[in-house]
Design a protein around this motif. Structure first.
Motif, PDB file in Angstrom:
ATOM      1  N   PRO A  64      39.371  39.611  44.611  1.00  0.00           N
ATOM      2  CA  PRO A  64      40.164  39.794  43.401  1.00  0.00           C
ATOM      3  C   PRO A  64      41.592  39.268  43.596  1.00  0.00           C
ATOM      4  O   PRO A  64      42.237  39.541  44.603  1.00  0.00           O
ATOM      5  N   GLY A  65      42.049  38.492  42.639  1.00  0.00           N
ATOM      6  CA  GLY A  65      43.412  37.972  42.680  1.00  0.00           C
ATOM      7  C   GLY A  65      43.553  36.643  43.390  1.00  0.00           C
ATOM      8  O   GLY A  65      44.635  36.064  43.405  1.00  0.00           O
ATOM      9  N   ARG A 121      52.565  35.464  40.433  1.00  0.00           N
ATOM     10  CA  ARG A 121      51.577  34.405  40.167  1.00  0.00           C
ATOM     11  C   ARG A 121      52.017  33.169  40.934  1.00  0.00           C
ATOM     12  O   ARG A 121      53.152  32.711  40.783  1.00  0.00           O
ATOM     13  N   GLU A 158      50.301  44.229  44.870  1.00  0.00           N
ATOM     14  CA  GLU A 158      49.257  44.530  43.897  1.00  0.00           C
ATOM     15  C   GLU A 158      49.412  43.664  42.654  1.00  0.00           C
ATOM     16  O   GLU A 158      50.508  43.219  42.319  1.00  0.00           O
ATOM     17  N   ASN A 159      48.289  43.455  41.971  1.00  0.00           N
ATOM     18  CA  ASN A 159      48.246  42.726  40.707  1.00  0.00           C
ATOM     19  C   ASN A 159      48.802  41.315  40.792  1.00  0.00           C
ATOM     20  O   ASN A 159      49.410  40.818  39.841  1.00  0.00           O
ATOM     21  N   CYS A 160      48.609  40.658  41.928  1.00  0.00           N
ATOM     22  CA  CYS A 160      49.022  39.268  42.100  1.00  0.00           C
ATOM     23  C   CYS A 160      47.840  38.360  41.780  1.00  0.00           C
ATOM     24  O   CYS A 160      46.691  38.744  41.964  1.00  0.00           O
ATOM     25  N   THR A 161      48.143  37.157  41.331  1.00  0.00           N
ATOM     26  CA  THR A 161      47.134  36.120  41.162  1.00  0.00           C
ATOM     27  C   THR A 161      47.613  34.919  41.959  1.00  0.00           C
ATOM     28  O   THR A 161      48.687  34.377  41.690  1.00  0.00           O
ATOM     29  N   ASP A 170      54.619  42.764  44.113  1.00  0.00           N
ATOM     30  CA  ASP A 170      53.668  43.028  43.034  1.00  0.00           C
ATOM     31  C   ASP A 170      53.827  42.077  41.845  1.00  0.00           C
ATOM     32  O   ASP A 170      54.938  41.690  41.481  1.00  0.00           O
TER      33      ASP A 170
END
Length: 108
Positions: A32-33, A69, A48-51, A66
């Motif tokens: 994920p990511g 992108r 967290e919540n990185c792409t 966090d």
């Protein structure tokens, strides 16, 4: 190609990552990511919540906070990318810092 030029360096990096995909895909980060070809040093810290990806290399001791992108970039050893930044087609130098909410690319 002159890899001393930033544009050519990034093109060469993309070619190297594609070669890794074919020769040693286990060295590339998945999950994920992570999108496409992404090479991350084991000592790097990803928030967290990185792409991240496609075509990204992240060096030793890098801290990605966090919500970041990153696509088609190299982040070199000891750099820090602060939260919610958007990096595209750039090279972040050794021990550099990118501030919060910085954008180098076009957001969708």
């Amino acid at each position: 190609m002159d890899i001393g030029q930033p544009k050519d360096f990034l093109t060469g990096m993309c070619m190297y990552l594609q070669s890794l995909r074919q020769q040693a895909p286990e060295r590339l980060r998945t999950g994920p990511g992570f999108l496409g070809n992404v090479l991350v040093d084991p000592t790097a810290q990803i928030g967290e919540n990185c792409t991240i990806g496609p075509n990204v290399t992240i060096g030793a001791g890098v801290v990605v906070e966090d919500g970041v992108r990153i696509k088609r970039c190299t982040v070199m050893k000891g750099a820090r990318v602060r939260s919610h930044s958007w990096l595209e087609s750039c090279i972040v130098g050794w021990s550099s810092s990118v501030g919060q909410w910085v954008s180098t690319g076009q957001r969708p």
